[in-house]
Motif scaffolding. Structure first.
Motif, PDB file in Angstrom:
ATOM      1  N   ASP A 217       0.830  -1.201   0.000  1.00 51.10           N
ATOM      2  CA  ASP A 217       0.000   0.000   0.000  1.00 51.10           C
ATOM      3  C   ASP A 217       0.871   1.261   0.000  1.00 51.10           C
ATOM      4  OD1 ASP A 217      -2.713   1.315   0.413  1.00 51.10           O
ATOM      5  OD2 ASP A 217      -1.657   2.030   2.198  1.00 51.10           O
ATOM      6  N   PHE A 218       1.930   1.258   0.771  1.00 50.76           N
ATOM      7  CA  PHE A 218       2.872   2.381   0.821  1.00 50.76           C
ATOM      8  C   PHE A 218       3.500   2.609  -0.548  1.00 50.76           C
ATOM      9  CE2 PHE A 218       7.303   3.784   1.556  1.00 50.76           C
ATOM     10  CZ  PHE A 218       7.078   4.996   2.198  1.00 50.76           C
ATOM     11  N   ILE A 219       3.921   1.523  -1.203  1.00 43.61           N
ATOM     12  CA  ILE A 219       4.562   1.625  -2.516  1.00 43.61           C
ATOM     13  C   ILE A 219       3.575   2.089  -3.578  1.00 43.61           C
ATOM     14  CG2 ILE A 219       5.673   0.293  -4.357  1.00 43.61           C
ATOM     15  CD1 ILE A 219       6.952  -1.421  -2.132  1.00 43.61           C
ATOM     16  N   GLU A 220       2.343   1.538  -3.543  1.00 42.74           N
ATOM     17  CA  GLU A 220       1.330   1.897  -4.544  1.00 42.74           C
ATOM     18  C   GLU A 220       0.949   3.367  -4.465  1.00 42.74           C
ATOM     19  OE1 GLU A 220      -1.793  -0.848  -3.794  1.00 42.74           O
ATOM     20  OE2 GLU A 220      -0.672  -2.572  -4.605  1.00 42.74           O
TER      21      GLU A 220
ATOM     22  N   ARG B 176      11.233  -2.313   5.379  1.00 45.81           N
ATOM     23  CA  ARG B 176      11.771  -3.608   5.808  1.00 45.81           C
ATOM     24  C   ARG B 176      10.595  -4.525   6.100  1.00 45.81           C
ATOM     25  NH1 ARG B 176      16.691  -5.886   9.004  1.00 45.81           N
ATOM     26  NH2 ARG B 176      17.743  -4.215   7.910  1.00 45.81           N
ATOM     27  N   PHE B 177      10.716  -5.764   5.617  1.00 41.87           N
ATOM     28  CA  PHE B 177       9.612  -6.716   5.733  1.00 41.87           C
ATOM     29  C   PHE B 177       9.413  -7.189   7.161  1.00 41.87           C
ATOM     30  CE2 PHE B 177       8.206 -11.239   5.451  1.00 41.87           C
ATOM     31  CZ  PHE B 177       6.929 -11.015   4.980  1.00 41.87           C
ATOM     32  N   ASP B 178      10.509  -7.597   7.837  1.00 41.28           N
ATOM     33  CA  ASP B 178      10.387  -8.099   9.205  1.00 41.28           C
ATOM     34  C   ASP B 178      11.725  -7.951   9.932  1.00 41.28           C
ATOM     35  OD1 ASP B 178       9.056  -9.379  11.369  1.00 41.28           O
ATOM     36  OD2 ASP B 178      10.091 -11.250  10.854  1.00 41.28           O
ATOM     37  N   PRO B 179      11.740  -7.242  11.076  1.00 39.06           N
ATOM     38  CA  PRO B 179      10.603  -6.567  11.695  1.00 39.06           C
ATOM     39  C   PRO B 179      10.120  -5.405  10.826  1.00 39.06           C
ATOM     40  CG  PRO B 179      12.617  -5.986  12.825  1.00 39.06           C
ATOM     41  CD  PRO B 179      12.981  -7.077  11.866  1.00 39.06           C
ATOM     42  N   LEU B 180       8.822  -5.225  10.785  1.00 42.41           N
ATOM     43  CA  LEU B 180       8.204  -4.253   9.887  1.00 42.41           C
ATOM     44  C   LEU B 180       8.706  -2.832  10.164  1.00 42.41           C
ATOM     45  CD1 LEU B 180       6.061  -3.592   7.720  1.00 42.41           C
ATOM     46  CD2 LEU B 180       4.397  -3.367   9.591  1.00 42.41           C
ATOM     47  N   SER B 181       9.120  -2.188   9.081  1.00 45.26           N
ATOM     48  CA  SER B 181       9.545  -0.797   9.169  1.00 45.26           C
ATOM     49  C   SER B 181       9.223  -0.104   7.857  1.00 45.26           C
ATOM     50  CB  SER B 181      11.054  -0.714   9.452  1.00 45.26           C
ATOM     51  OG  SER B 181      11.509   0.628   9.380  1.00 45.26           O
ATOM     52  N   ILE B 182       8.566   1.041   7.928  1.00 40.76           N
ATOM     53  CA  ILE B 182       8.270   1.860   6.750  1.00 40.76           C
ATOM     54  C   ILE B 182       8.638   3.301   7.101  1.00 40.76           C
ATOM     55  CG2 ILE B 182       6.506   2.649   5.132  1.00 40.76           C
ATOM     56  CD1 ILE B 182       4.921   0.136   5.720  1.00 40.76           C
ATOM     57  N   ARG B 183       9.648   3.830   6.406  1.00 40.27           N
ATOM     58  CA  ARG B 183      10.126   5.171   6.740  1.00 40.27           C
ATOM     59  C   ARG B 183      10.325   5.993   5.475  1.00 40.27           C
ATOM     60  NH1 ARG B 183      13.288   2.090  10.690  1.00 40.27           N
ATOM     61  NH2 ARG B 183      12.543   2.613  12.784  1.00 40.27           N
ATOM     62  N   THR B 184      10.123   7.269   5.622  1.00 40.66           N
ATOM     63  CA  THR B 184      10.385   8.225   4.548  1.00 40.66           C
ATOM     64  C   THR B 184      11.117   9.410   5.173  1.00 40.66           C
ATOM     65  OG1 THR B 184       9.368   9.480   2.739  1.00 40.66           O
ATOM     66  CG2 THR B 184       8.139   9.352   4.807  1.00 40.66           C
ATOM     67  N   GLU B 185      11.231  10.508   4.458  1.00 44.47           N
ATOM     68  CA  GLU B 185      11.900  11.663   5.035  1.00 44.47           C
ATOM     69  C   GLU B 185      11.256  12.969   4.562  1.00 44.47           C
ATOM     70  OE1 GLU B 185      15.549  13.439   3.281  1.00 44.47           O
ATOM     71  OE2 GLU B 185      15.910  11.402   2.562  1.00 44.47           O
ATOM     72  N   ASP B 186      11.460  14.009   5.313  1.00 45.23           N
ATOM     73  CA  ASP B 186      10.966  15.340   4.971  1.00 45.23           C
ATOM     74  C   ASP B 186      12.084  16.340   5.236  1.00 45.23           C
ATOM     75  OD1 ASP B 186       9.493  17.565   4.367  1.00 45.23           O
ATOM     76  OD2 ASP B 186       8.328  17.543   6.237  1.00 45.23           O
ATOM     77  N   ASN B 187      12.657  16.847   4.139  1.00 40.34           N
ATOM     78  CA  ASN B 187      13.741  17.837   4.245  1.00 40.34           C
ATOM     79  C   ASN B 187      14.887  17.325   5.106  1.00 40.34           C
ATOM     80  OD1 ASN B 187      14.872  20.346   3.576  1.00 40.34           O
ATOM     81  ND2 ASN B 187      14.132  21.288   5.468  1.00 40.34           N
ATOM     82  N   GLY B 188      15.217  16.038   4.895  1.00 43.09           N
ATOM     83  CA  GLY B 188      16.336  15.440   5.610  1.00 43.09           C
ATOM     84  C   GLY B 188      15.983  14.788   6.919  1.00 43.09           C
ATOM     85  N   GLU B 189      14.756  15.006   7.400  1.00 41.96           N
ATOM     86  CA  GLU B 189      14.331  14.396   8.665  1.00 41.96           C
ATOM     87  C   GLU B 189      13.676  13.045   8.383  1.00 41.96           C
ATOM     88  OE1 GLU B 189      11.270  15.135  12.425  1.00 41.96           O
ATOM     89  OE2 GLU B 189      11.496  16.649  10.846  1.00 41.96           O
ATOM     90  N   ILE B 190      14.161  11.975   9.040  1.00 44.09           N
ATOM     91  CA  ILE B 190      13.594  10.630   8.862  1.00 44.09           C
ATOM     92  C   ILE B 190      12.270  10.536   9.608  1.00 44.09           C
ATOM     93  CG2 ILE B 190      13.962   8.177   9.255  1.00 44.09           C
ATOM     94  CD1 ILE B 190      16.973   8.744   9.084  1.00 44.09           C
ATOM     95  N   ILE B 191      11.252  10.057   8.903  1.00 42.62           N
ATOM     96  CA  ILE B 191       9.901   9.981   9.464  1.00 42.62           C
ATOM     97  C   ILE B 191       9.434   8.528   9.462  1.00 42.62           C
ATOM     98  CG2 ILE B 191       7.501  10.676   9.168  1.00 42.62           C
ATOM     99  CD1 ILE B 191       8.549  13.187   7.754  1.00 42.62           C
ATOM    100  N   ASP B 192       8.974   8.049  10.626  1.00 45.68           N
ATOM    101  CA  ASP B 192       8.401   6.710  10.734  1.00 45.68           C
ATOM    102  C   ASP B 192       6.934   6.790  10.341  1.00 45.68           C
ATOM    103  OD1 ASP B 192       7.588   4.157  11.431  1.00 45.68           O
ATOM    104  OD2 ASP B 192       8.916   4.070  13.162  1.00 45.68           O
ATOM    105  N   VAL B 193       6.562   6.113   9.267  1.00 46.95           N
ATOM    106  CA  VAL B 193       5.196   6.177   8.736  1.00 46.95           C
ATOM    107  C   VAL B 193       4.213   5.435   9.628  1.00 46.95           C
ATOM    108  CG1 VAL B 193       3.731   5.498   6.784  1.00 46.95           C
ATOM    109  CG2 VAL B 193       6.003   6.482   6.369  1.00 46.95           C
ATOM    110  N   LEU B 194       4.665   4.371  10.271  1.00 43.87           N
ATOM    111  CA  LEU B 194       3.774   3.517  11.057  1.00 43.87           C
ATOM    112  C   LEU B 194       3.569   4.068  12.456  1.00 43.87           C
ATOM    113  CD1 LEU B 194       5.323   0.084  10.067  1.00 43.87           C
ATOM    114  CD2 LEU B 194       3.240   1.110   9.124  1.00 43.87           C
ATOM    115  N   SER B 195       2.395   3.843  12.988  1.00 45.14           N
ATOM    116  CA  SER B 195       2.150   4.201  14.385  1.00 45.14           C
ATOM    117  C   SER B 195       2.861   3.203  15.288  1.00 45.14           C
ATOM    118  CB  SER B 195       0.643   4.188  14.681  1.00 45.14           C
ATOM    119  OG  SER B 195       0.098   2.892  14.498  1.00 45.14           O
ATOM    120  N   LYS B 196       3.111   3.589  16.520  1.00 45.10           N
ATOM    121  CA  LYS B 196       3.887   2.758  17.432  1.00 45.10           C
ATOM    122  C   LYS B 196       3.184   1.457  17.796  1.00 45.10           C
ATOM    123  CE  LYS B 196       6.482   6.587  19.470  1.00 45.10           C
ATOM    124  NZ  LYS B 196       6.835   7.315  20.716  1.00 45.10           N
TER     125      LYS B 196
END
Length: 316
Positions: free
Chosen positions: A100-103, A238-258
């Motif tokens: 879903d993130f990729i699409e 990353r597939f496992d352990p699950l991790s989905i991250r992007t960035e905004d102006n150089g700041e790494i952002i975790d897309v998933l809720s905790k």
């Protein structure tokens, strides 16, 4: 195997029992046939089922080689039937969240993926260790799941070259685990393999498979370490352990809720794949894992084995 046939027939109260699958196909006239044999039989059984008017869900890998796989795909087209393949890891909750993130375009252009499937134990529950029956070992029987997943996430780009190495360390490693009654001479598959694959859009993939990884057991059971890590121009997953991250102006952002759980449960993903195939038959659509995609995977598998055998890079 008459004993197994009668055991299962009795367990499920099935009176119609066959020693020859061709007689079964002639009598049954099934809507959908699933092929769960070792790969050496995939092609002939799939084509026979298609020619008898059934849709087919075939276990992975697609076939013993790409030529057999191509014949299966062509037979499905000729019959106007569905050919689906059992790459169930796409249906795990983790894979669905990543898809879903990729699409949504948030990964950006795929750049590089590292995928691996490392086990501490040889899978003795099937004859995966006999290459003449399985088509291959640590790659064809195990890591192929993550080759498919990596290609799925990257949009199945066109491969242009493969460089690979492999070996068999059994019985120097895991020799003491061989089941009673199994001859060590039957072990003909690789149990350690690595490959580097380049694609025409600049994407590359590093793949690793192992059955002899010295990981500690978990509660006395063999351990598994399988995952993939994909880097795109704007995101990383990353597939496992699950991790989905992007960035905004150089700041790494975790897309998933905790509170998002990492879930790669195998049996539910198999059930989800089967349900998708059944629904595809009912709806008259293609399944989410097609024979054409499985053939693309098989072509790369063949090239990996050729490169490992010849000690040379294989141009696709």
């Amino acid at each position: 195997n008459t004993d197994r046939l009668n055991e299962l027939g009795n367990d499920f109260n099935i009176n119609s029992r066959y020693h020859d699958y061709r007689e079964f196909l002639d009598d049954c006239r099934c809507d959908l046939v699933t092929i769960c044999t070792m790969p050496v039989f995939h092609s002939e059984m799939t084509i026979a089922a298609l020619e008898n008017g059934a849709h087919v869900l075939c276990e992975k890998p697609l076939a013993m080689n790409a030529q057999e796989g191509k014949e299966m795909v062509l037979a499905a087209k000729k019959a106007g039937k569905i050919l689906a393949v059992g790459y169930n890891m796409r249906f795990t909750p983790n894979a669905l969240l990543i898809s879903d993130f990729i699409e949504k375009g948030k990964l950006g252009k795929p750049i590089k993926t590292r995928a691996w499937a490392n086990a501490s134990q040889i899978p003795w529950w099937g004859e995966h260790y006999r290459r003449e029956i399985s088509g291959g070992g640590a790659l064809a029987a195990t890591a192929v799941h993550f080759l498919d997943l990596a290609l799925h996430f990257s949009g199945f780009p066109k491969p242009i070259s493969v460089s690979a190495s492999s070996t068999s360390l059994f019985p120097r490693k895991r020799g003491g685990t061989i089941p009673k009654g199994v001859s060590p001479n039957l072990y003909t598959s690789e149990d350690l393999i690595s490959a580097h694959i380049r694609f025409d859009n600049g994407f590359w993939l590093d793949l690793e498979g192992s059955w002899i990884d010295n990981q500690p057991s978990v509660d006395g059971q063999p351990s598994w370490d399988y995952s993939l890590d994909s880097i795109g121009e704007t995101g990383q997953v990353r597939f496992d352990p699950l991790s989905i991250r992007t960035e905004d102006n150089g700041e790494i952002i975790d897309v998933l809720s905790k509170d998002t759980l990492s879930d790669v449960s195998f049996p539910p993903s198999v059930a989800a794949l089967i349900l998708d195939v059944i629904q595809a038959v009912r709806d008259g659509r293609q399944p989410k894992v097609t024979g054409e995609e499985a053939l693309a995977v098989q072509i790369i598998v063949d090239a990996i084995y050729e490169s490992a055998k010849t000690f040379k890079e294989v141009r696709m």
